[in-house]
Design a protein around this motif. Structure first.
Motif, PDB file in Angstrom:
ATOM      1  N   GLN A  95       8.771   6.787 -14.244  1.00 15.59           N
ATOM      2  CA  GLN A  95       8.650   5.807 -13.169  1.00 15.59           C
ATOM      3  C   GLN A  95       7.181   5.516 -12.860  1.00 15.59           C
ATOM      4  OE1 GLN A  95      10.881   7.403  -9.891  1.00 15.59           O
ATOM      5  NE2 GLN A  95      12.869   7.154 -10.896  1.00 15.59           N
ATOM      6  N   MET A  96       6.343   6.557 -12.930  1.00 12.63           N
ATOM      7  CA  MET A  96       4.919   6.375 -12.683  1.00 12.63           C
ATOM      8  C   MET A  96       4.304   5.432 -13.706  1.00 12.63           C
ATOM      9  SD  MET A  96       1.924   9.302 -12.568  1.00 12.63           S
ATOM     10  CE  MET A  96       2.275   9.803 -14.259  1.00 12.63           C
ATOM     11  N   TYR A 100       2.711   1.817 -12.758  1.00 13.96           N
ATOM     12  CA  TYR A 100       1.262   1.639 -12.938  1.00 13.96           C
ATOM     13  C   TYR A 100       0.957   1.515 -14.429  1.00 13.96           C
ATOM     14  CZ  TYR A 100       1.685   3.558  -8.260  1.00 13.96           C
ATOM     15  OH  TYR A 100       2.068   3.787  -6.966  1.00 13.96           O
ATOM     16  N   PRO A 101       0.982   0.307 -14.956  1.00 10.30           N
ATOM     17  CA  PRO A 101       0.804   0.091 -16.401  1.00 10.30           C
ATOM     18  C   PRO A 101      -0.611   0.358 -16.914  1.00 10.30           C
ATOM     19  CG  PRO A 101       0.927  -2.002 -15.246  1.00 10.30           C
ATOM     20  CD  PRO A 101       1.232  -0.958 -14.237  1.00 10.30           C
ATOM     21  N   ASP A 102      -1.578   0.480 -16.001  1.00  8.17           N
ATOM     22  CA  ASP A 102      -2.941   0.778 -16.430  1.00  8.17           C
ATOM     23  C   ASP A 102      -3.586   1.744 -15.449  1.00  8.17           C
ATOM     24  OD1 ASP A 102      -4.362  -0.834 -14.261  1.00  8.17           O
ATOM     25  OD2 ASP A 102      -3.162  -2.393 -15.226  1.00  8.17           O
ATOM     26  N   ILE A 108      -5.962   2.914  -7.804  1.00 10.53           N
ATOM     27  CA  ILE A 108      -5.860   2.215  -6.524  1.00 10.53           C
ATOM     28  C   ILE A 108      -4.823   2.890  -5.629  1.00 10.53           C
ATOM     29  CG2 ILE A 108      -5.106   0.064  -5.438  1.00 10.53           C
ATOM     30  CD1 ILE A 108      -6.397  -1.423  -7.768  1.00 10.53           C
ATOM     31  N   SER A 109      -3.689   3.267  -6.223  1.00 15.21           N
ATOM     32  CA  SER A 109      -2.645   3.930  -5.434  1.00 15.21           C
ATOM     33  C   SER A 109      -3.128   5.285  -4.912  1.00 15.21           C
ATOM     34  CB  SER A 109      -1.382   4.104  -6.270  1.00 15.21           C
ATOM     35  OG  SER A 109      -1.554   5.108  -7.255  1.00 15.21           O
ATOM     36  N   GLN A 112      -5.499   4.700  -2.008  1.00 17.41           N
ATOM     37  CA  GLN A 112      -4.785   4.302  -0.793  1.00 17.41           C
ATOM     38  C   GLN A 112      -4.285   5.518  -0.025  1.00 17.41           C
ATOM     39  OE1 GLN A 112      -1.822   1.670  -2.438  1.00 17.41           O
ATOM     40  NE2 GLN A 112      -3.108  -0.152  -2.196  1.00 17.41           N
ATOM     41  N   THR A 113      -3.836   6.514  -0.758  1.00 21.84           N
ATOM     42  CA  THR A 113      -3.393   7.750  -0.103  1.00 21.84           C
ATOM     43  C   THR A 113      -4.553   8.433   0.612  1.00 21.84           C
ATOM     44  OG1 THR A 113      -1.669   8.093  -1.775  1.00 21.84           O
ATOM     45  CG2 THR A 113      -2.341  10.013  -0.488  1.00 21.84           C
ATOM     46  N   LEU A 114      -5.699   8.488  -0.058  1.00 23.81           N
ATOM     47  CA  LEU A 114      -6.877   9.089   0.573  1.00 23.81           C
ATOM     48  C   LEU A 114      -7.343   8.277   1.773  1.00 23.81           C
ATOM     49  CD1 LEU A 114      -9.262  10.426  -2.226  1.00 23.81           C
ATOM     50  CD2 LEU A 114      -7.949  11.724  -0.540  1.00 23.81           C
TER      51      LEU A 114
END
Length: 208
Positions: A95-96, A100-102, A108-109, A112-114
């Motif tokens: 799923q990951m 996230y294909p690249d 970026i994801s 965003q968590t940080l």
């Protein structure tokens, strides 16, 4: 039971090709026996099914005792749990890669968590500063009263104690958030390394 059924099936098949089959088993004294059916006395040690040439056609496992059955069931449950965990990890990683294909989109994801944690830390720092200022003001007022040779009112000492607790709680919250950020950075480094491995494997498969 399944083993006995399998042995019976083998017996029927072998009888058509190599004559009658017999069970070979040992009793409690270690003496060998041959019989057309499998008696209960053979279950503790197990038995072999042999053809009329004495060759072993199949094996019937011995009957497990209660302790052995419990250990076998425990081992089977542990192995099943490991298989389920491995399947969950494989599904999550698939799923990951799909989401996230690249690498850039994956980074970026992570950022965003940080950013979310950093915003929480910033908010707590602001609150802590405000609560510390309120405590400082209370302590200054109490000091002024003491300097004037007057007793500090009970309500004020109670408020000071409460405010100290608020400040302590805010400091503990900030410490937990900072520790969480450190742990998240370490975990994200591991996740990114794993992503790169999986992406390289995926790219290799796609190029073949």
């Amino acid at each position: 039971i399944a083993t006995v059924a399998l042995s019976a099936s083998v017996c029927v098949h072998a009888q058509k090709n190599a004559g009658a089959l017999r069970y070979k088993w040992y009793d409690a004294q270690g003496l060998v026996h041959f019989s057309a059916s499998l008696p209960s006395a053979a279950m503790p040690s197990g038995s072999d099914m042999v053809n009329d040439h004495g060759l072993v056609v199949s094996h019937v496992s011995r009957q497990l005792n209660a302790e052995e059955r419990e250990a076998a069931n425990k081992l089977a449950a542990e192995q099943a749990a490991k298989r389920r965990a491995a399947e969950q990890v494989a599904n999550a990683e698939a799923q990951m890669l799909s989401a996230y294909p690249d690498e850039e989109s994956y980074k970026i994801s992570l950022h965003q968590t940080l950013d979310t944690i950093d915003q929480q830390i910033h908010t707590t720092q602001i609150n802590l500063h405000s609560q510390e200022k309120a405590l400082t003001d209370l302590l200054a007022r109490a000091a002024d009263i003491e300097n004037s040779k007057q007793p500090v009112p009970k309500y004020m000492t109670d408020n000071i104690a409460k405010q100290r607790n608020v400040v302590t709680e805010q400091r503990n919250t900030l410490l937990r958030q900072q520790n969480l950020r450190t742990q998240t950075v370490q975990e994200q480094a591991r996740q990114l390394a794993r992503y790169r491995v999986l992406k390289a494997e995926q790219d290799k498969q796609n190029s073949q």
